[in-house]
Design a protein around this motif. Structure first.
Motif, mmCIF file in Angstrom:
data_model
loop_
_atom_site.group_PDB
_atom_site.id
_atom_site.type_symbol
_atom_site.label_atom_id
_atom_site.label_comp_id
_atom_site.label_asym_id
_atom_site.label_seq_id
_atom_site.Cartn_x
_atom_site.Cartn_y
_atom_site.Cartn_z
ATOM 1 N N TRP A 102 1.913 5.927 -9.181
ATOM 2 C CA TRP A 102 2.874 4.778 -9.150
ATOM 3 C C TRP A 102 2.159 3.431 -8.394
ATOM 4 C CZ3 TRP A 102 4.878 2.899 -4.740
ATOM 5 C CH2 TRP A 102 5.002 3.611 -3.805
ATOM 6 N N MET A 103 1.540 3.733 -7.349
ATOM 7 C CA MET A 103 0.917 2.866 -6.604
ATOM 8 C C MET A 103 -0.041 2.058 -7.429
ATOM 9 S SD MET A 103 0.211 4.594 -3.025
ATOM 10 C CE MET A 103 1.627 5.411 -2.255
ATOM 11 N N LEU A 104 -0.768 2.560 -8.335
ATOM 12 C CA LEU A 104 -2.015 1.894 -9.091
ATOM 13 C C LEU A 104 -1.562 1.385 -10.319
ATOM 14 C CD1 LEU A 104 -4.030 5.021 -8.585
ATOM 15 C CD2 LEU A 104 -4.011 3.073 -7.203
ATOM 16 N N ARG A 105 -0.384 1.258 -10.710
ATOM 17 C CA ARG A 105 0.057 0.542 -12.186
ATOM 18 C C ARG A 105 -0.114 -0.971 -11.952
ATOM 19 N NH1 ARG A 105 4.281 5.082 -12.986
ATOM 20 N NH2 ARG A 105 2.819 6.449 -14.145
ATOM 21 N N GLY A 106 0.524 -1.549 -11.063
ATOM 22 C CA GLY A 106 0.708 -2.910 -10.958
ATOM 23 C C GLY A 106 1.494 -3.687 -12.021
ATOM 24 N N ASN A 107 1.491 -4.958 -11.951
ATOM 25 C CA ASN A 107 2.236 -5.521 -13.161
ATOM 26 C C ASN A 107 1.099 -6.281 -13.923
ATOM 27 O OD1 ASN A 107 4.998 -4.988 -12.036
ATOM 28 N ND2 ASN A 107 4.490 -6.564 -10.643
ATOM 29 N N PRO A 108 1.445 -6.229 -15.336
ATOM 30 C CA PRO A 108 0.563 -6.963 -16.149
ATOM 31 C C PRO A 108 0.745 -8.606 -15.941
ATOM 32 C CG PRO A 108 2.584 -6.166 -17.183
ATOM 33 C CD PRO A 108 2.653 -5.903 -16.196
ATOM 34 N N MET A 109 -0.641 -9.235 -15.784
ATOM 35 C CA MET A 109 -0.748 -10.557 -15.780
ATOM 36 C C MET A 109 -0.210 -11.524 -16.944
ATOM 37 S SD MET A 109 -4.181 -10.886 -13.704
ATOM 38 C CE MET A 109 -5.112 -10.002 -14.964
ATOM 39 N N ASP A 110 0.151 -12.529 -16.785
ATOM 40 C CA ASP A 110 0.365 -13.497 -18.064
ATOM 41 C C ASP A 110 -0.674 -13.240 -19.085
ATOM 42 O OD1 ASP A 110 2.787 -14.166 -16.832
ATOM 43 O OD2 ASP A 110 1.982 -16.083 -16.278
ATOM 44 N N GLY A 111 -0.540 -12.886 -20.276
ATOM 45 C CA GLY A 111 -1.232 -12.804 -21.565
ATOM 46 C C GLY A 111 -2.031 -11.608 -21.471
ATOM 47 N N ALA A 112 -1.843 -10.764 -20.569
ATOM 48 C CA ALA A 112 -2.406 -9.487 -20.749
ATOM 49 C C ALA A 112 -1.793 -8.226 -20.799
ATOM 50 C CB ALA A 112 -3.194 -9.248 -19.106
ATOM 51 N N GLU A 113 -0.512 -8.366 -21.554
ATOM 52 C CA GLU A 113 0.307 -7.212 -21.757
ATOM 53 C C GLU A 113 -0.365 -6.402 -22.714
ATOM 54 O OE1 GLU A 113 1.348 -10.439 -21.887
ATOM 55 O OE2 GLU A 113 3.013 -10.486 -20.705
ATOM 56 N N GLY A 114 -0.322 -5.152 -22.474
ATOM 57 C CA GLY A 114 -0.926 -3.965 -23.427
ATOM 58 C C GLY A 114 -2.292 -3.822 -22.827
ATOM 59 N N VAL A 115 -2.974 -4.246 -21.809
ATOM 60 C CA VAL A 115 -4.054 -3.985 -21.496
ATOM 61 C C VAL A 115 -3.807 -3.073 -20.298
ATOM 62 C CG1 VAL A 115 -5.899 -4.824 -19.840
ATOM 63 C CG2 VAL A 115 -4.949 -6.360 -21.667
ATOM 64 N N THR A 116 -4.811 -1.776 -20.506
ATOM 65 C CA THR A 116 -4.455 -0.691 -19.510
ATOM 66 C C THR A 116 -5.959 -0.513 -18.792
ATOM 67 O OG1 THR A 116 -5.326 0.942 -21.212
ATOM 68 C CG2 THR A 116 -2.850 0.424 -20.848
ATOM 69 N N ILE A 117 -5.844 0.153 -17.679
ATOM 70 C CA ILE A 117 -7.249 0.500 -17.063
ATOM 71 C C ILE A 117 -7.205 2.076 -16.803
ATOM 72 C CG2 ILE A 117 -8.241 0.592 -14.868
ATOM 73 C CD1 ILE A 117 -6.623 -2.171 -14.260
ATOM 74 N N ASP A 118 -8.146 2.739 -17.301
ATOM 75 C CA ASP A 118 -8.410 3.953 -17.449
ATOM 76 C C ASP A 118 -8.809 4.576 -15.807
ATOM 77 O OD1 ASP A 118 -8.058 4.328 -20.202
ATOM 78 O OD2 ASP A 118 -10.365 3.946 -20.555
ATOM 79 N N MET A 119 -7.831 5.217 -15.624
ATOM 80 C CA MET A 119 -7.763 5.892 -14.158
ATOM 81 C C MET A 119 -8.024 7.228 -14.159
ATOM 82 S SD MET A 119 -7.490 3.088 -12.009
ATOM 83 C CE MET A 119 -7.417 4.201 -10.509
ATOM 84 N N PRO A 120 -8.994 7.838 -13.360
ATOM 85 C CA PRO A 120 -9.276 9.381 -13.641
ATOM 86 C C PRO A 120 -8.068 10.070 -12.917
ATOM 87 C CG PRO A 120 -10.690 8.293 -11.619
ATOM 88 C CD PRO A 120 -9.669 7.372 -12.292
ATOM 89 N N SER A 121 -7.576 11.161 -13.395
ATOM 90 C CA SER A 121 -6.610 11.877 -12.821
ATOM 91 C C SER A 121 -7.237 12.460 -11.532
ATOM 92 C CB SER A 121 -6.403 13.215 -13.782
ATOM 93 O OG SER A 121 -5.959 12.726 -14.927
#
Length: 141
Positions: A102-121
């Motif tokens: 939950w600390m790594l999710r952050g909030n999407p920037m304007d215009g970046a909705e739907g962009v995800t970052i692949d984080m390793p488990s």
């Protein structure tokens, strides 16, 4: 030490004056007990930056009841040393925090909705990439 009053008594023994000269400074360090009533509360102010914050809030010096000028930073150093034995940096505390998803999710920037970052488990190895994927998003600072 268990209570700010005892820190203030220690300050009186060191620099003179009265408990009331030092109590507000020691209480400032321990205000975080209001949100976390165990030793972890110290992570918020018991470090080098916390000592400099104390000085920024209360001024560089105080004049105690005996008329002696006492550097506020020294009072802060005394408090932290009495509680921890030394003065850590904030980084010393932060290194002990285990990042949670939950600390790594952050909030999407304007215009970046739907962009995800692949984080390793947790515990999963990070595979090196020689070429970034086509859908990679760059950030310009």
């Amino acid at each position: 030490m268990a209570h700010c009053y005892y820190h203030a008594l220690s300050s009186v023994r060191k620099w003179g004056g009265t408990v009331d000269d030092y109590l507000p400074l020691h209480q400032w360090f321990d205000q975080s007990k209001a949100i976390l009533a165990d030793p972890r509360h110290r992570a918020l102010r018991h470090h080098a930056e916390g000592i400099f914050m104390l000085e920024a809030i209360f001024g560089e010096t105080l004049v105690n009841a005996d008329g002696r000028v006492v550097p506020v930073r020294l009072v802060g150093e005394q408090h932290v040393r009495e509680d921890l034995g030394s003065i850590p940096s904030f980084a010393d505390w932060a290194r002990l925090i285990t990042p949670q998803v939950w600390m790594l999710r952050g909030n999407p920037m304007d215009g970046a909705e739907g962009v995800t970052i692949d984080m390793p488990s947790r515990g999963e190895a990070v595979a090196p990439r020689s070429v970034p994927p086509a859908e990679a998003v760059g950030t310009v600072i």
